[in-house]
Write a protein that holds these residues in place. Structure first.
Motif, PDB file in Angstrom:
ATOM      1  N   TRP A  94      -6.121   5.342  -1.889  1.00  0.00           N
ATOM      2  CA  TRP A  94      -6.229   4.932  -0.493  1.00  0.00           C
ATOM      3  C   TRP A  94      -7.593   4.336  -0.199  1.00  0.00           C
ATOM      4  O   TRP A  94      -7.728   3.460   0.648  1.00  0.00           O
TER       5      TRP A  94
ATOM      6  N   VAL B 211      -3.076  19.186  -7.879  1.00  0.00           N
ATOM      7  CA  VAL B 211      -4.473  18.747  -7.782  1.00  0.00           C
ATOM      8  C   VAL B 211      -4.608  17.278  -8.152  1.00  0.00           C
ATOM      9  O   VAL B 211      -5.275  16.502  -7.470  1.00  0.00           O
TER      10      VAL B 211
ATOM     11  N   SER C  71      -2.306  14.985  -7.973  1.00  0.00           N
ATOM     12  CA  SER C  71      -1.683  14.097  -6.997  1.00  0.00           C
ATOM     13  C   SER C  71      -2.566  13.942  -5.770  1.00  0.00           C
ATOM     14  O   SER C  71      -2.687  12.837  -5.222  1.00  0.00           O
ATOM     15  N   PHE C  72      -3.211  15.019  -5.314  1.00  0.00           N
ATOM     16  CA  PHE C  72      -4.111  14.922  -4.155  1.00  0.00           C
ATOM     17  C   PHE C  72      -5.250  13.958  -4.451  1.00  0.00           C
ATOM     18  O   PHE C  72      -5.535  13.049  -3.676  1.00  0.00           O
TER      19      PHE C  72
ATOM     20  N   PRO D  86       0.809  -1.231   0.000  1.00  0.00           N
ATOM     21  CA  PRO D  86       0.000   0.000   0.000  1.00  0.00           C
ATOM     22  C   PRO D  86       0.835   1.272   0.000  1.00  0.00           C
ATOM     23  O   PRO D  86       0.474   2.263  -0.636  1.00  0.00           O
ATOM     24  N   ALA D  87       1.973   1.239   0.710  1.00  0.00           N
ATOM     25  CA  ALA D  87       2.814   2.432   0.752  1.00  0.00           C
ATOM     26  C   ALA D  87       3.367   2.739  -0.630  1.00  0.00           C
ATOM     27  O   ALA D  87       3.320   3.884  -1.109  1.00  0.00           O
TER      28      ALA D  87
ATOM     29  N   MET E 240       0.649   4.160  -2.850  1.00  0.00           N
ATOM     30  CA  MET E 240       0.330   5.576  -2.641  1.00  0.00           C
ATOM     31  C   MET E 240       1.415   6.473  -3.205  1.00  0.00           C
ATOM     32  O   MET E 240       1.129   7.528  -3.781  1.00  0.00           O
ATOM     33  N   ILE E 241       2.672   6.051  -3.055  1.00  0.00           N
ATOM     34  CA  ILE E 241       3.765   6.866  -3.595  1.00  0.00           C
ATOM     35  C   ILE E 241       3.683   6.884  -5.118  1.00  0.00           C
ATOM     36  O   ILE E 241       3.895   7.927  -5.761  1.00  0.00           O
TER      37      ILE E 241
ATOM     38  N   VAL F 274      -3.987  10.171  -4.833  1.00  0.00           N
ATOM     39  CA  VAL F 274      -3.634   9.494  -3.577  1.00  0.00           C
ATOM     40  C   VAL F 274      -4.895   9.149  -2.789  1.00  0.00           C
ATOM     41  O   VAL F 274      -5.024   8.056  -2.219  1.00  0.00           O
ATOM     42  N   LEU F 275      -5.857  10.081  -2.774  1.00  0.00           N
ATOM     43  CA  LEU F 275      -7.103   9.820  -2.054  1.00  0.00           C
ATOM     44  C   LEU F 275      -7.843   8.633  -2.650  1.00  0.00           C
ATOM     45  O   LEU F 275      -8.308   7.737  -1.936  1.00  0.00           O
TER      46      LEU F 275
ATOM     47  N   PHE G  12       0.974   9.249  -6.067  1.00  0.00           N
ATOM     48  CA  PHE G  12       1.411  10.640  -5.901  1.00  0.00           C
ATOM     49  C   PHE G  12       2.257  11.084  -7.080  1.00  0.00           C
ATOM     50  O   PHE G  12       2.055  12.153  -7.666  1.00  0.00           O
TER      51      PHE G  12
ATOM     52  N   PHE H 286       1.530  13.814  -9.926  1.00  0.00           N
ATOM     53  CA  PHE H 286       2.455  14.931 -10.020  1.00  0.00           C
ATOM     54  C   PHE H 286       3.043  15.038 -11.419  1.00  0.00           C
ATOM     55  O   PHE H 286       3.253  16.139 -11.936  1.00  0.00           O
TER      56      PHE H 286
END
Lengths: 287, 170
Positions: free
Chosen positions: B83, B73, B75-76, B48-49, B52-53, B79-80, B56, B60
């Motif tokens: 998750w 925007v 990347s936010f 999971p880590a 998420m990276i 990631v959400l 991101f 980006f």
């Protein structure tokens, strides 16, 4: 140590998620200008409320001295008002223009557009490279960007951000601050800026070495720009020499405002400032 | 799919998104976010880590290469969305199919499962994206309209891409 590893294993993903979202959010509000302006207005509201509460307590301890100083300023202003109205009466009687102001002397016309607003500094720093003053007046009182900030002794700064109840001003003690000034006695025009070294000294540039400069000469605001009216005190020349190699003096100006004890301040606005700013912006657009 | 194919897919999706789909818009600047397909098709067994990276940096990269969009925007939102992937799947999938997150194979699922999987997560992505783009609650009905239209368009294109390229027939 084992507890830390356990904690990271259990909440590590959540922490990473929050961290990445925080980084993304900070990028959004800092890099993009519309987002930056919106968020800075909100943050200024919050920090303004905290500063206002804090300063309302600390101001209480300086009330006696502030009262005496305000009394003295009031007296001086009343005297000046009296002298000016006497001068005006004398002028009116010599030119025989009864009750009408249709013809005014040149020195009065530019100052007619300016208006003053009292305010208080609720937060101020002097020991950083970029110092700002938070004021307790905001958009709902009529404060706009670009208004000048005067202390009772002279120029203190310029407003750069306005939120609903508070505004943020660039102090003279800020590496970004620049002001067009003139020397009162010899009528030389220059640009005032701060070099970050001492909170009492600013630098004046663009004064040629052929002007008859002397130590103690008064530096005042020039008529350029809509931030300040003409002839408002900035400081006195404390030292000058020829260390610049380009034919201009290196001039140190001792600022007249007491930046370490800013309290009651005045905002100066010009009624035609939006018109003048958009007019002066036209040549840039056409390029 | 091997790592190499995923990395190749990353570059393909980012370039397609930036140079093709960012220029298209049906009404009021609603956009097809093809990049969500890449992120949602990453294996469930992925750390999971790391996931998420990856999300991101994918977001980006899209932000950096698109010159007229707001930074951060994508990347936010990415990631959400990533998750929420695991909670959403465990919420709407029955215990028979979703016994073990590590063994779960997205590509082998039924089409209707994929539809619901994409629908919610794409809606979350689009809603976050248009809210952050606007950054205020003024004219919220416009933002909501753009979200719905964006969800429908992205869902349509994503579903098509899944059907054509990712599906494994049983």
């Amino acid at each position: 140590m084992w507890r830390v590893v356990e904690f990271l294993a259990k909440y590590g993903n959540l922490l990473l998620f929050l961290f990445l979202q925080l980084v993304s959010f900070l990028i959004i509000i800092n890099v993009n200008s519309p987002h930056r302006e919106t968020s800075q207005a909100v943050l200024l509201q919050l920090s303004g409320k905290v500063s206002a509460a804090y300063s309302s307590v600390t101001n209480y301890f300086g009330l006696g001295a502030e009262n005496e100083r305000l009394q003295a300023e009031n007296t001086e202003l009343k005297n000046r008002l009296l002298a000016l109205s006497n001068e005006l009466d004398a002028w009116k009687s010599t030119t025989r223009v009864p009750n009408s102001f249709s013809v005014l002397p040149d020195s009065l016309i530019p100052s007619m557009g300016y208006y003053f607003m009292p305010c208080k500094a609720i937060n101020n720093t002097t020991d950083h490279n970029y110092n700002y003053i938070t004021l307790n007046k905001g958009a709902r009182h009529g404060v706009t960007k670009g208004m000048g900030v005067l202390s009772p002794q002279g120029v203190a700064g310029r407003v750069i951000e306005v939120s609903h109840d508070y505004s943020l001003a660039l102090s003279v003690l800020n590496l970004k601050f620049k002001l067009s000034c003139k020397l009162l006695r010899i009528q030389g025009l220059g640009v005032l800026s701060w070099d970050g070294s001492k909170p009492e000294i600013a630098l004046l540039n663009d004064i040629p070495q052929t002007s008859g400069l002397q130590e103690g000469d008064t530096v005042v605001t020039s008529s350029y720009g809509t931030t300040f009216p003409e002839n408002f005190m900035v400081g006195r020349v404390s030292h000058f020499d020829t260390r610049n190699g380009d034919g201009t003096y290196y001039i140190e100006v001792e600022l007249s405002s007491q930046f370490r004890s800013l309290n009651n301040l005045y905002l100066v606005g010009h009624r035609d400032a939006p018109q003048l700013d958009s007019l002066e912006a036209l040549p840039e657009k056409e390029q | 799919m091997s790592i190499v194919r995923h990395i190749a897919a990353f570059f393909l999706f980012v370039f397609l998104q930036v140079f093709l789909f960012n220029k298209l818009s049906l009404i009021m600047n609603d956009r097809i976010h093809l990049i969500v397909v890449f992120l949602l098709m990453l294996p469930f067994a992925m750390n999971p880590a790391l996931l998420m990276i990856t999300a991101f940096f994918t977001g980006f990269a899209v932000d950096l290469l698109s010159h007229n969009l707001f930074y951060g925007v994508h990347s936010f939102a990415a990631v959400l969305m990533v998750w929420l992937r695991r909670p959403w799947v465990s919420l709407f999938t029955n215990r028979v199919t979703f016994r073990n997150p590590e063994d779960f194979d997205i590509r082998g699922q039924t089409l209707s499962w994929v539809f619901y999987y994409l629908l919610f997560l794409i809606f979350v992505h689009e809603f976050t994206y248009y809210m952050l783009d606007k950054f205020s609650f003024a004219q919220f009905h416009i933002t909501l309209f753009k979200t719905v239209m964006g969800t429908l368009l992205t869902l349509f294109v994503s579903y098509l891409v899944f059907f054509l390229f990712y599906r494994t027939r049983k």
